[in-house]
Design an enzyme around this catalytic site. Structure first.
Site, PDB file in Angstrom:
ATOM      1  N   LEU A 184       0.836  -1.202   0.000  1.00 28.30           N
ATOM      2  CA  LEU A 184       0.000   0.000   0.000  1.00 28.30           C
ATOM      3  C   LEU A 184       0.875   1.257   0.000  1.00 28.30           C
ATOM      4  O   LEU A 184       1.006   1.932   1.036  1.00 28.30           O
ATOM      5  CB  LEU A 184      -0.909   0.017   1.236  1.00 28.30           C
ATOM      6  CG  LEU A 184      -1.855  -1.163   1.432  1.00 28.30           C
ATOM      7  CD1 LEU A 184      -2.545  -1.083   2.777  1.00 28.30           C
ATOM      8  CD2 LEU A 184      -2.884  -1.221   0.321  1.00 28.30           C
ATOM      9  N   PRO A 185       1.497   1.587  -1.115  1.00 26.86           N
ATOM     10  CA  PRO A 185       2.317   2.795  -1.121  1.00 26.86           C
ATOM     11  C   PRO A 185       1.479   4.029  -0.831  1.00 26.86           C
ATOM     12  O   PRO A 185       0.380   4.193  -1.374  1.00 26.86           O
ATOM     13  CB  PRO A 185       2.907   2.846  -2.526  1.00 26.86           C
ATOM     14  CG  PRO A 185       2.326   1.731  -3.297  1.00 26.86           C
ATOM     15  CD  PRO A 185       1.474   0.909  -2.407  1.00 26.86           C
ATOM     16  N   HIS A 186       2.006   4.872   0.055  1.00 26.91           N
ATOM     17  CA  HIS A 186       1.344   6.112   0.437  1.00 26.91           C
ATOM     18  C   HIS A 186       2.403   7.094   0.902  1.00 26.91           C
ATOM     19  O   HIS A 186       3.534   6.707   1.161  1.00 26.91           O
ATOM     20  CB  HIS A 186       0.303   5.852   1.532  1.00 26.91           C
ATOM     21  CG  HIS A 186       0.880   5.234   2.767  1.00 26.91           C
ATOM     22  ND1 HIS A 186       1.193   3.886   2.849  1.00 26.91           N
ATOM     23  CD2 HIS A 186       1.244   5.772   3.949  1.00 26.91           C
ATOM     24  CE1 HIS A 186       1.698   3.632   4.047  1.00 26.91           C
ATOM     25  NE2 HIS A 186       1.751   4.765   4.738  1.00 26.91           N
ATOM     26  N   GLY A 187       2.039   8.330   1.033  1.00 27.56           N
ATOM     27  CA  GLY A 187       3.000   9.372   1.366  1.00 27.56           C
ATOM     28  C   GLY A 187       3.368   9.422   2.829  1.00 27.56           C
ATOM     29  O   GLY A 187       2.582   9.049   3.700  1.00 27.56           O
TER      30      GLY A 187
END
Length: 144
Positions: A61-64
């Site tokens: 879950l790539p996120h900032g």
């Protein structure tokens, strides 16, 4: 209100790719859909480099990073599948869900993922055989 998942942001059966390229692609899709400012992409890479965004069951879950939350315009996700798997910090990932979430809205997204993909087998079945409509139903909360 912007819809959280747009059908055009479901991209299935992608060829193998490098982790950072996948993150950049997710970020670019989020940006082009109006969910984020372009700067957020840098935050996605920084976050994953600091600690893997893999959550198990072949899902990432790539996120900032926290410092980039101000670059989120609206909550949105993008979904990409990699049937041959990609290397994610030494783990294999088949399902990539890029996330930009305002406030605590990421908790709803995580809950939906947990409810629908409880096992590695669930993830593999989705990646190997689900069409875009089924993926849309699952991740837009219409999978009753």
């Amino acid at each position: 209100m912007t819809e959280m998942l747009k059908k055009e942001n479901i991209v299935l059966n992608q060829p193998k790719a490098e982790r950072e390229d996948v993150i950049r692609r997710c970020g670019r899709m989020l940006f082009e859909s109006g969910y984020i400012n372009e700067r957020y992409i840098e935050g996605m890479i920084k976050r994953d480099n600091a600690a893997s965004t893999a959550i198990g069951n072949f899902i990432v879950l790539p996120h900032g990073a926290e410092d980039y939350k101000k670059d989120i315009i609206a909550t949105g996700i993008v979904v990409l599948t990699y049937p041959d798997g990609i290397n994610w910090h030494g783990e294999t990932a088949y399902l990539v869900i890029g996330i930009a979430a305002k406030g605590d809205e990421h908790l709803d997204i995580l809950g939906n993922v947990a409810d629908n993909l409880e096992t590695e087998e669930d993830t593999l079945k989705l990646v190997k055989s689900a069409g875009a409509e089924e993926v849309y139903r699952i991740f837009s909360g219409q999978n009753a």
